[in-house]
Design an enzyme around this catalytic site. Sequence first.
Site, PDB file in Angstrom:
ATOM      1  N   CYS A 132      61.769  58.544  80.238  1.00 43.58           N
ATOM      2  CA  CYS A 132      62.255  57.160  80.706  1.00 43.58           C
ATOM      3  C   CYS A 132      63.715  57.012  79.739  1.00 43.58           C
ATOM      4  CB  CYS A 132      61.576  56.191  79.666  1.00 43.58           C
ATOM      5  SG  CYS A 132      61.449  54.590  79.604  1.00 43.58           S
TER       6      CYS A 132
ATOM      7  N   HIS B 200      56.000  57.532  79.099  1.00 40.23           N
ATOM      8  CA  HIS B 200      56.002  57.875  77.188  1.00 40.23           C
ATOM      9  C   HIS B 200      54.613  58.955  77.003  1.00 40.23           C
ATOM     10  CE1 HIS B 200      59.470  55.338  76.625  1.00 40.23           C
ATOM     11  NE2 HIS B 200      59.165  54.560  77.285  1.00 40.23           N
TER      12      HIS B 200
ATOM     13  N   GLU C  44      54.682  60.210  73.950  1.00 44.09           N
ATOM     14  CA  GLU C  44      54.534  60.247  72.509  1.00 44.09           C
ATOM     15  C   GLU C  44      53.961  59.134  72.875  1.00 44.09           C
ATOM     16  OE1 GLU C  44      57.346  59.681  74.056  1.00 44.09           O
ATOM     17  OE2 GLU C  44      58.663  57.836  73.498  1.00 44.09           O
TER      18      GLU C  44
END
Lengths: 86, 86, 226, 721
Positions: free
Chosen positions: C86, C194, C196
């Site tokens: 990002c 993302h 994560e």
Amino acid sequence: MTTFDVHVIIENKPGISDPEGETILHDLVLKGNHSAVSKIKTAKMLKFTIKEKDKKSAKITVQKICDELRIYNPMVSKVTIDVFDA
Amino acid sequence: MTTFDVHVIIENKPGISDPEGETILHDLVLKGNHSAVSKIKTAKMLKFTIKEKDKKSAKITVQKICDELRIYNPMVSKVTIDVFDA
Amino acid sequence: MKVGVVVFPGSNCDRDMYHVLTDVFKFNAEYFWHEKGLPKNIDAVILPGGFSYGDRLRSGAIAAHSPIIADVRKMAEKGIPILGVCNGFQILVEAGLLPGALLKNTSLNFMCGWTNLIVENNKTPFTNKLKLNQKIPIPIANGEGRYYVDNETLKKLKKNNQIVFRYSEIVNGSTDRIAGVCNESGNVVGMMPHPERAAESAINPIDNKPSSLIFESLLDTIGVTN
Amino acid sequence: MSLEPQELDDLTSKIGRKPTSTELQIVAAEWSEHCSYKSSKKHLKMLPMKGRLVISEKGYDSGVLDVGDGYVITAHIESHNHPSAVEPYGGAATGVGGVIRDILSAGTRPIAIFDGLRFGDIEKDLQARWLFKNAVTGIADYGNCLGIPTIGGEVEFDECYSNYALVDVAAIGFGKKKNLIKNHAKKGNIVVLLGGSTGRDGIGGSQFASDSLESENRSAVQIPDPFIEKLIIEAILEARDQHLINAMKDLGGGGLSCAVSETADALSIGIEMDVDKVHTRESDMSPEEIMVSESQERMLIVTTDEKLKKLQIICKKFRIACSVIGHVTTNNMMHVKKGKKTCANLPTDVVANAKLLDRPSKKPAYLETIEQEKKLKPVSDYSKMMLKFLASPNIASKIWVYGQYDHEVGIRTVVKPGKDASVLRLDNGKFLSAKIDGNPKHCYINPREGAIGCFEEACRNVVCTGAKPIGMLDHLQFGNPENPEIFWTFLESLKGLTDFAKYFEIPCVGGKVSLYNETPSGPIKPTPLIGILGLIEKTPISSQIISPGDSLMIIGDTKDEMGGSEYFEYIHKFIGGKCPVVNFKESKSNMNIVLELVKNELLKAAHDCSKGGLAVAISELCMTHKIGCKVSLDKVPGPKLDVDRVLFSESHSRYLLVFEKKNLKKLEDILKKDKISYSVLGKFGGENILFSKSSKPIIDLRVDKAQKTWFNSLRELVVHG
Ligand SMILES: Nc1ncnc2c1ncn2[C@@H]1O[C@H](COP(=O)(O)OP(=O)(O)O)[C@@H](O)[C@H]1O
Ligand SMILES: [Mg+2]
């Protein structure tokens, strides 16, 4: 040394779409029946206040800053620089 | 009817802070050692292409559009409108 | 095997990334403030998401000039795996470590939601455990996520196999639906979504496996050497 | 800014001399309704504030709840109505900033934001649309930049908010109990102002919030700077970890005046400060302006000389300014100097405690006839009506709003916005569920029952995730309290909330009162807003796929309570009738039963029944799970009603449950032992949402078509008009 106002206009290069300008045109301006308008393009402007010996060197310095610090991304944008007396 | 380029510059009124300009100045330009620059103010620009009978009416029409469609909020921003031949 | 997580003023996914690296995948990770240098014994570097410098001027434009970027550049040249997620991707692009530009989404709004990625290159240190064309359910959250390259660069990207992920459908107007790219050598990867946020079953109950494989790929790459 | 004549007399007699001009400004800010709660404070005491999990500390702006294992959550609610009505982008954004700093003040990290938004009729009113669009962007830009997820909220449109805006924001914090700031100070401690510079923006803001909105005083525009706020958060938390903070307060309404006087008063100390030490944006600001400026993104910290160095290092790292502006004294005075010159020297208890008022109240005349119904035009085609209803701004999906908010950052959001309450995972393995709810249409018809209804609705939303309500936040928004009829509605709502809170033993952990919400065309409808925090000890209801053959059950009676319903107001343009009333006993058993069913893992999904009634709630289930359902209206529990009433009544205490057919027996065993009113209404499957009565179809909609309409209509309306 004199103080100058330097206007830097950053806008998309021709050929790269400007969805914001298009949205303002279609969803606001044309819906509001202002059909005299045929195009809207958005740009970002930075107004520098700078001390330099003359207009020319003010422009050169600001151009240098823009290139060196990547104030604009050359792949997508172009800049126009105008110098005014402060 | 003639075609004009009308530049609308929208910026925060004097006295109203401009955090973006300050960040660009302090965290980019001054860190890059360009101490001739003392201030940076950001603004937004809209470039209208419009057909009107003369410069004056082009300016009036665009001002009207900006006010009517709330392209800017007069509480915070001021606009400057410049008309150019296309 | 040590992973550096770079923190810029305004980074806000640094703690999420750190949590996933350490608590979920048992990496040895360490934060590095952007004014610091990176030590020599680092095995991988991750630039997390967020709003470095408040996204002012352009996302990533100011952070790209941070002192730590010089070290990131050196590591990139040495072939060490580097991932930008990002805002981290935006910074790598602004720093010239990855090609292209990230423009405002065509919706003009910040977009937060789940989408699917398709794996286009499974030779990078972050994708080697994924299958080609594998689908990855994953969240996106960005305002300037529309990847843009000109035609010439696009040809080059394709030729060098630099497109790492594509969106399975049009989400924000990206050129060729590109969601992630790598440099020519393949060790520097940038992606808008993302991983994560999708690697744990608590968050992604339906299918957290593909996102996990991004981290497991890295484990595999740098774990072996140690 | 000025004081009322009697307030000036009061001040003069209390200090025994004529106040200076700086003193007048300080006191005017602090004694404004917004800062002093002078109309409401006496009455707010009725709310139960204590509870098993509540931790109270002096000087906190947010409520603190113990969630076990050494962890706490903090919560607070605020509004930014007046500023948002004139500058929706900045007003809404700085509203978020303000409530976040309240959370930070306690020493906890903010982990979630909620927003409640109310505007005029966006279908007709371009101004309302502009306000809505920009307020949403303001909240998005601020919260997203901070990296704090905005995980829930609500949006409502009603003509009573024309030319106005209600922007409410709530925030939740999380941290270790041992890291809570225990506010304390002693002589010689120093007072530090940290964060953004003080400018002329927002001067007179708190006074402005206490006036009705007129164009002349639209002067308080605040420019948001979320980047600085983010740096402040990280700096403060680092300072907290290094134990550098003795006491802390955020700067909000009333600026330095309020922060300094309230800190001194709460800690029973005095503070001497010098306005020349305050870092300002403009060089020529007067002491008055510095004291009352409401520039955003600032925090006041009490620390010691020894700790200052470390604090300065942290501030330098995060590139934020920090100035030592004064020190702590023991004389309980707020002493403001400019260099050597004294500008103000006032007893802190005088500044911090305005004279509380006992305002008269009187039942509004309109309430005498409001419950009478008029004859309505019958609906000829319910399917057609339903599609229009699903597209209406109040019923349509709010994805256009929450899709612009980063609701995942922090990777705690286990249940995401778009359902009932959202759920966050906590570090101790438990889960926190939260939701805010308001309902001015009900509250207008019956301020007491309406307020209770909001309370119950918020509870229902968290209960649907399997959470037990543990705390409540209230935000009471009304018109001019000097009008006895308005003040009566305020009192009624407050009494209703108090009764409910006591019966359910849900303590009020925080709140806010916002009065003078008026425009030239009149006051807003009473708009109390309730936030509920719920705790899940083990697992929340997991997101499961609804499959063909699964059953749909309803719990709770559907009654003839159409007043203030979306159906009456949107479809029939009629304001009136009896609004829904909560039966406390029934409400409690229904809540407990749903929690028990979730805990026993007997449910695939639970959804509460609220705005738009049964018809909307069932459709929402179908549309979010993309599956059809056959519903028989004959089986709906409650008195015999006309079909439109069964479909659209907004009676409370109702829940929709989805379960595997094979679990029916187990469910019934539990339901029967508690004499719960329930009924199996139908079966999922197919491509249509089908409601029928006596085997006759009443509503028949394709799910995909309904879903598309419901999902996209708000965005279509806002973006393309
Ligand atoms: N302004 C908003 N910000 C964030 N989420 C919102 C907002 N408005 C609505 N939502 C989300 O949309 C869903 C539906 O909201 P709402 O209709 O108020 O639910 P309910 O009727 O259950 O109270 C919820 O998950 C809610 O959190
Ligand atoms: Mg609900």
